[in-house]
Design a protein around this motif. Structure first.
Motif, short mmCIF file in Angstrom:
data_model
loop_
_atom_site.label_atom_id
_atom_site.label_comp_id
_atom_site.label_asym_id
_atom_site.label_seq_id
_atom_site.Cartn_x
_atom_site.Cartn_y
_atom_site.Cartn_z
N LYS A 116 0.82 -1.22 0.00
CA LYS A 116 0.00 0.00 0.00
C LYS A 116 0.85 1.27 0.00
N VAL A 117 2.17 1.08 -0.01
CA VAL A 117 3.14 2.18 0.01
C VAL A 117 2.99 3.00 1.30
N ARG A 118 2.69 2.30 2.38
CA ARG A 118 2.63 2.96 3.68
C ARG A 118 3.97 2.87 4.41
N THR A 119 4.89 2.08 3.86
CA THR A 119 6.25 2.01 4.38
C THR A 119 7.19 2.52 3.29
N GLU A 120 8.48 2.51 3.59
CA GLU A 120 9.46 3.05 2.64
C GLU A 120 9.90 2.02 1.60
N LEU A 121 9.43 0.76 1.71
CA LEU A 121 10.00 -0.31 0.90
C LEU A 121 9.92 -0.04 -0.60
N TYR A 122 8.75 0.37 -1.09
CA TYR A 122 8.57 0.55 -2.53
C TYR A 122 8.76 2.01 -2.98
N VAL A 123 8.93 2.92 -2.03
CA VAL A 123 8.93 4.34 -2.37
C VAL A 123 10.08 4.70 -3.30
N GLU A 124 11.30 4.23 -2.99
CA GLU A 124 12.46 4.58 -3.80
C GLU A 124 12.30 4.09 -5.24
N ASP A 125 11.77 2.86 -5.40
CA ASP A 125 11.57 2.32 -6.76
C ASP A 125 10.55 3.16 -7.52
N LEU A 126 9.47 3.54 -6.86
CA LEU A 126 8.45 4.34 -7.52
C LEU A 126 8.98 5.72 -7.91
N GLU A 127 9.84 6.28 -7.08
CA GLU A 127 10.43 7.57 -7.41
C GLU A 127 11.33 7.47 -8.64
N LYS A 128 12.07 6.37 -8.76
CA LYS A 128 12.90 6.15 -9.94
C LYS A 128 12.03 6.04 -11.19
N HIS A 129 10.92 5.32 -11.10
CA HIS A 129 10.01 5.19 -12.25
C HIS A 129 9.43 6.56 -12.63
N GLU A 130 9.15 7.38 -11.61
CA GLU A 130 8.58 8.70 -11.89
C GLU A 130 9.58 9.57 -12.65
N ARG A 131 10.86 9.50 -12.25
CA ARG A 131 11.87 10.29 -12.95
C ARG A 131 12.03 9.85 -14.40
#
Length: 415
Positions: A116-131
């Motif tokens: 659910k992206v309530r922790t930091e686990l997937y956040v970094e990967d999603l930020e890379k995809h956004e860039r």
């Protein structure tokens, strides 16, 4: 099965589409899950981003749409793969718009909160995809993760892999065997009849084998009622359910093989060559586990006896339903109860017709008289009302009058 070499992923329809990140689970959990499903006769498509030869994403997305169930194996590295996220977004969008494929998530070494992206686990990967792909893509993929995380699935952490795999495969088999309730048609005036059939089946009782024969003229709605009752009861029979449609068009051996396969723990079937072997196979399976069986459109008493054999050999709690036009084939000696499908009253018949002709619960004032004449001419038969109503949808008055003339001239058995 995996996609055949040299062919697109959409070469066939799949029971299950497995989505996973290869380095995380390909040679461990996912491989065991895949092999167990194949061993049970489940047609599975196993995909990993490492297996792509060129840009085959369109074929893969087609395979997703051609699958009945999607199982995403969500791991710590899942969100790092744009392939995985793109397929997951496709799955959730199809599920939201069409209801399929069904989604059965497995949280391998993550928790639903991680997904659910309530922790930091997937956040970094999603930020890379956004860039790389832009904020719109990131939002789409994140929404897919959040939706899947809301679905009840299986958490693997701290559990034996074999135990989880057994539960997953059992649920897949259950979902593949359940017939779909006919939601594409307007169901009018069925609730009371369903309740009456359920009462005859003594749904609250687990003792004894109960059997009900639903009888009535062609087109009056016997099969629709049987399907509704079947879908209401099936979840309570641990997947051991069989609905054999239009059985009068099948040979006894074909019907026996389907029945034996449906009520088995496995999807493969015995290669019996005659009726006696088939009955023995069925009673052997049904003697230890309660089963739910519907035999649709029987027209001979011998069909019932050959397909069901000895009901007293069935496990207590089993339920048998047949549909037929001929009440005489119902076997009272087998303890079968009879239920006659009632003809719809005028108001309900008019509502059903109006739904198909006007997509409304009642005809407009301009077509009240014509609609009542059509309903009267069809004798309120649901199938005729649905077919004729759909054929008159958005048609001019002249077409309506021509249809009414044909109905008045047609013999009753041809309506």
């Amino acid at each position: 099965m995996e996609a055949p070499c040299g062919s697109g992923a959409s070469a066939t329809q799949y029971d299950v589409f497995l989505s996973f990140r290869g380095p995380d689970t390909r040679n461990t959990f996912t491989d065991c899950l895949y092999r167990t499903m194949v061993g049970q006769g489940i047609i599975a498509y196993r995909d990993s981003e490492e297996l792509h030869a060129g840009d085959r994403i369109d074929d893969l997305l087609t395979a997703v749409g051609d699958s009945k169930i999607c199982i995403p194996v969500l791991s710590r590295g899942y969100a790092s793969s744009p392939w995985c996220l793109r397929k997951l977004a496709r799955v959730t969008e199809l599920n939201e718009s069409t209801g399929k494929p069904a989604i059965l998530p497995i949280f391998f070494d993550v928790t639903p909160s991680d997904v659910k992206v309530r922790t930091e686990l997937y956040v970094e990967d999603l930020e890379k995809h956004e860039r790389r792909h832009g904020s719109e893509i990131r939002q789409r993929w994140e929404a897919a993760l959040r939706k899947v995380a809301e679905i009840k699935g299986w958490e693997v952490q701290g559990k034996a892999h074999g135990e989880v795999i057994d539960l997953v495969v059992k649920e897949v088999l259950h979902k593949l065997k359940v017939k779909q309730r006919p939601l594409d048609t307007k169901l009018v005036g069925v609730d009371e009849q369903v309740e009456a059939i359920m009462k005859l089946l003594d749904d609250d009782s687990s003792t004894g084998v109960r059997s009900v024969g639903i009888h009535g003229m062609g087109g009056i709605g016997k099969t629709t009622l049987a399907k509704i009752v079947f879908n209401e009861l099936c979840p309570r029979f641990d997947g051991r359910c069989s609905f054999i449609e239009d059985i009068r068009e099948q040979s006894n051996t074909i019907g026996l093989k389907q029945l034996a396969s449906d009520i088995s723990d496995f999807r493969f079937i015995d290669n019996f060559s005659n009726t006696d072997e088939g009955i023995h196979s069925i009673t052997r399976r049904a003697s230890s586990k309660k089963v739910l069986v519907v035999l649709d459109n029987l027209n001979k008493k011998e069909q019932l006896k050959k397909l069901m054999g000895r009901l007293d050999a069935f496990c207590s709690g089993g339920r048998i339903i047949i549909t037929t036009r001929d009440k005489r084939i119902l076997d009272e000696e087998m303890g079968m109860l009879a239920y006659e499908v009632k003809q719809m009253d005028l108001d309900k018949a008019l509502e059903l017709f109006a739904w198909h002709a006007f997509r409304s619960v009642s005809p407009p004032d301009t077509h009240q008289s014509l609609s009542r004449e059509v309903v009267s001419s069809t004798r309120g038969l649901p199938l005729a009302l649905e077919v004729i109503g759909s054929s008159l949808h958005r048609k001019g008055t002249k077409i309506w009058e021509e249809m009414l003339e044909r109905l008045k001239k047609a013999p009753h058995n041809e309506v």
